[in-house]
Design a protein around this motif. Structure first.
Motif, PDB file in Angstrom:
ATOM      1  N   SER A  73       0.831  -1.211   0.000  1.00 36.87           N
ATOM      2  CA  SER A  73       0.000   0.000   0.000  1.00 36.87           C
ATOM      3  C   SER A  73       0.861   1.255   0.000  1.00 36.87           C
ATOM      4  CB  SER A  73      -0.916   0.016   1.233  1.00 36.87           C
ATOM      5  OG  SER A  73      -1.798  -1.063   1.214  1.00 36.87           O
ATOM      6  N   TYR A  74       1.917   1.216   0.784  1.00 35.84           N
ATOM      7  CA  TYR A  74       2.825   2.366   0.866  1.00 35.84           C
ATOM      8  C   TYR A  74       3.520   2.586  -0.479  1.00 35.84           C
ATOM      9  CZ  TYR A  74       5.816   5.651   3.408  1.00 35.84           C
ATOM     10  OH  TYR A  74       6.444   6.781   3.868  1.00 35.84           O
ATOM     11  N   LEU A  75       3.908   1.493  -1.108  1.00 35.67           N
ATOM     12  CA  LEU A  75       4.527   1.579  -2.433  1.00 35.67           C
ATOM     13  C   LEU A  75       3.555   2.219  -3.430  1.00 35.67           C
ATOM     14  CD1 LEU A  75       6.956   0.875  -4.227  1.00 35.67           C
ATOM     15  CD2 LEU A  75       5.932  -1.390  -4.555  1.00 35.67           C
ATOM     16  N   TYR A  76       2.308   1.864  -3.347  1.00 35.24           N
ATOM     17  CA  TYR A  76       1.286   2.447  -4.209  1.00 35.24           C
ATOM     18  C   TYR A  76       1.179   3.953  -3.961  1.00 35.24           C
ATOM     19  CZ  TYR A  76      -3.307   3.352  -6.241  1.00 35.24           C
ATOM     20  OH  TYR A  76      -4.345   3.873  -6.971  1.00 35.24           O
ATOM     21  N   TYR A 128      11.362  -3.239   2.579  1.00 40.36           N
ATOM     22  CA  TYR A 128      11.215  -1.993   3.336  1.00 40.36           C
ATOM     23  C   TYR A 128      12.336  -1.010   2.957  1.00 40.36           C
ATOM     24  CZ  TYR A 128      11.109   1.287   7.237  1.00 40.36           C
ATOM     25  OH  TYR A 128      11.074   2.429   8.001  1.00 40.36           O
ATOM     26  N   SER A 129      13.559  -1.507   2.890  1.00 38.03           N
ATOM     27  CA  SER A 129      14.699  -0.645   2.520  1.00 38.03           C
ATOM     28  C   SER A 129      14.515  -0.076   1.118  1.00 38.03           C
ATOM     29  CB  SER A 129      16.010  -1.430   2.579  1.00 38.03           C
ATOM     30  OG  SER A 129      16.273  -1.840   3.891  1.00 38.03           O
ATOM     31  N   GLN A 130      14.100  -0.908   0.188  1.00 34.80           N
ATOM     32  CA  GLN A 130      13.894  -0.451  -1.184  1.00 34.80           C
ATOM     33  C   GLN A 130      12.798   0.615  -1.238  1.00 34.80           C
ATOM     34  OE1 GLN A 130      13.031  -4.068  -3.325  1.00 34.80           O
ATOM     35  NE2 GLN A 130      15.197  -4.594  -3.584  1.00 34.80           N
ATOM     36  N   GLU A 147       9.671  -3.461  -9.707  1.00 34.97           N
ATOM     37  CA  GLU A 147      10.492  -4.593  -9.258  1.00 34.97           C
ATOM     38  C   GLU A 147      10.278  -4.862  -7.770  1.00 34.97           C
ATOM     39  OE1 GLU A 147      14.262  -4.277 -12.306  1.00 34.97           O
ATOM     40  OE2 GLU A 147      14.012  -2.749 -10.747  1.00 34.97           O
ATOM     41  N   THR A 148      10.098  -3.806  -7.013  1.00 33.48           N
ATOM     42  CA  THR A 148       9.842  -3.968  -5.585  1.00 33.48           C
ATOM     43  C   THR A 148       8.476  -4.630  -5.366  1.00 33.48           C
ATOM     44  OG1 THR A 148      11.198  -2.035  -5.090  1.00 33.48           O
ATOM     45  CG2 THR A 148       9.685  -2.764  -3.376  1.00 33.48           C
ATOM     46  N   GLU A 149       7.492  -4.219  -6.152  1.00 34.69           N
ATOM     47  CA  GLU A 149       6.175  -4.847  -6.044  1.00 34.69           C
ATOM     48  C   GLU A 149       6.258  -6.331  -6.414  1.00 34.69           C
ATOM     49  OE1 GLU A 149       1.579  -4.310  -7.539  1.00 34.69           O
ATOM     50  OE2 GLU A 149       3.165  -3.281  -8.634  1.00 34.69           O
TER      51      GLU A 149
END
Length: 165
Positions: A73-76, A128-130, A147-149
């Motif tokens: 969700s945070y990545l979004y 998390y780091s990414q 890529e992280t997703e």
């Protein structure tokens, strides 16, 4: 030894046997009850220990999943450019719960279980780091949001091994 001495000796042994039988049987009965109580207590302790482990594993699995979902969700939100203090606080709170339950599982679990938890722990830590680097605008090669997703989705495949252990 005369027959009267023998009869007297047999009578004494009989009387002593009759008088000592209740004491001996009471002691044997008390010992049997004590052994039974100890066995029951030991089984209850084993059951309680298993229940503690079960609850610990449930919390760890639930918090791991919740943390993974929160990372996605945070990545979004990073992609949309809508990160706010509430989103950061939610991520940090979810992360704290995850770390707490993970620490408890690591202290409670067998080495086999800890070994299956480790790849998930490493993967979530790396994600998390990414994500934090993406948020700060300093992502590394191979650490785009897509890529992280994909990496976070891949971590899901490790859940079965962790659950089975």
């Amino acid at each position: 030894m005369s027959s009267s001495s023998s009869a007297l000796l047999i009578a004494i042994v009989g009387v002593l046997g009759t008088l000592s039988a209740p004491v001996v049987s009471q002691r044997l009965s008390a010992r049997a009850r004590r052994d039974e109580f100890m066995m029951q207590h030991m089984h209850e302790q084993q059951r309680a220990g298993l229940e503690v482990k079960r609850l610990c594993y449930i919390a760890m699995a639930a918090n791991s999943r919740r943390y993974r979902v929160e990372l996605m969700s945070y990545l979004y939100l990073i992609r949309k450019g809508t990160i706010d203090p509430t989103a950061r606080a939610d991520l940090q709170e979810t992360r704290r719960r995850y770390i707490d339950s993970l620490a408890e599982a690591q202290m409670t679990a067998s080495s086999k279980v800890v070994a299956t938890i480790e790849p998930v722990r490493e993967g979530l830590g790396r994600a998390y780091s990414q994500i934090k680097r993406l948020e700060d605008g300093r992502s590394e090669a191979g650490a785009s949001s897509e890529e992280t997703e994909a990496f976070l989705l891949e971590i899901w495949n490790k859940w079965d091994a962790m659950r089975n252990a």
